[in-house]
Write a protein that holds these residues in place. Structure first.
Motif, PDB file in Angstrom:
ATOM      1  N   ASP A   1       0.846  -1.196   0.000  1.00  0.00           N
ATOM      2  CA  ASP A   1       0.000   0.000   0.000  1.00  0.00           C
ATOM      3  C   ASP A   1       0.884   1.250   0.000  1.00  0.00           C
ATOM      4  O   ASP A   1       1.450   1.641   1.003  1.00  0.00           O
ATOM      5  N   THR A   2       0.977   1.891  -1.171  1.00  0.00           N
ATOM      6  CA  THR A   2       1.847   3.064  -1.301  1.00  0.00           C
ATOM      7  C   THR A   2       1.067   4.366  -1.140  1.00  0.00           C
ATOM      8  O   THR A   2       1.651   5.441  -1.235  1.00  0.00           O
ATOM      9  N   THR A   3      -0.241   4.245  -0.912  1.00  0.00           N
ATOM     10  CA  THR A   3      -1.053   5.472  -0.821  1.00  0.00           C
ATOM     11  C   THR A   3      -0.918   6.133   0.545  1.00  0.00           C
ATOM     12  O   THR A   3      -1.198   7.311   0.682  1.00  0.00           O
ATOM     13  N   HIS A   4      -0.517   5.371   1.520  1.00  0.00           N
ATOM     14  CA  HIS A   4      -0.326   5.929   2.855  1.00  0.00           C
ATOM     15  C   HIS A   4       1.135   5.829   3.267  1.00  0.00           C
ATOM     16  O   HIS A   4       1.850   4.951   2.819  1.00  0.00           O
ATOM     17  N   ILE A   5       1.525   6.754   4.118  1.00  0.00           N
ATOM     18  CA  ILE A   5       2.890   6.773   4.643  1.00  0.00           C
ATOM     19  C   ILE A   5       2.843   6.496   6.137  1.00  0.00           C
ATOM     20  O   ILE A   5       2.025   7.114   6.820  1.00  0.00           O
TER      21      ILE A   5
END
Lengths: 118, 118
Positions: B68-72
DNA sequence: GCCGGCAGTTTCCAGATGGATACCATGAAA
DNA sequence: TTTCATGGTATCCATCTGGAAACTGCCGGC
């Protein structure tokens, strides 16, 4: 975890040669097989490992050993117990999973494969 | 022998931590679990071994990974495939054999045992 | 008296496995 | 600017396994 049923069972059947020994004992009509008979059938197994596995299987109640002292030379014979026979039926379930989901290996569908031919 | 279905399947599930990881992924309602979630649940596993097993399971098609790259910070999530779920059903057969013939362990009859509670 | 077969035993060795520990890049928050 | 969380890597090490090869005790046959 070491008290776990699944863990202990996998520890038994996961060791190298164990299943091959059980299959060999299951093969044919004669229930009892001699030590050197197993050794020859399993071809590249060393006597050290064979005797190790047989003792473990005996301790776990999968195999029984009887010594024939009435003839010379004295022979040791091994056979599957009911428990050992039941385990081979479980292995069939493992095989079914493998064929259904992963390894579509034709060699394993026939009875000629030493390991899968059950 | 290395081409054998049973042999290959046992090689997968016989390794330390593999089944515990699969059970952990099966637990609860959320299908996907994060890396550190698994790590915490399995308590004493080292990250090296956890990532090793997850990669093996991915290669064998028992587990899928999604990033999941949409959240950091970016998170990795793992879930069972149909194949992995099916394997857990096979493990139930192993457990039944153990309970019937060998280890009459009450701790393993209930669902609280991490390894047997399936 | 030596050889061979049976059923192992003994010793030594190499490779694989997993554990311990420390480390790394990224980016947000304090 | 330091700190924190995430998802890993990198190194080193002890242990565990199985394989190779030689050896053993027993006894009967030649």
């Amino acid at each position: 975890m070491k008290d776990c049923t699944v863990y202990k069972t996998l520890t038994i059947i996961g060791k190298k040669w164990t299943l091959l020994i059980l299959f060999e004992l299951d093969r044919g009509s004669a229930p009892y097989k001699r030590f050197n008979e197993l050794r020859a059938a399993l071809d590249t197994i060393t006597p050290k490992v064979l005797v190790q596995r047989l003792r473990e299987l005996e301790d776990d109640g999968l195999v029984v050993r009887r010594v024939d002292t009435t003839h010379i030379p004295i022979t040791s014979e091994y056979a599957l117990t009911e428990s050992g026979t039941a385990l081979l039926r479980v292995v069939a379930a493992i095989k079914e999973w493998g064929l259904a989901y992963k390894f579509d290996n034709e060699a394993c569908r026939c009875t000629s494969c030493k390991m899968c031919g059950i």
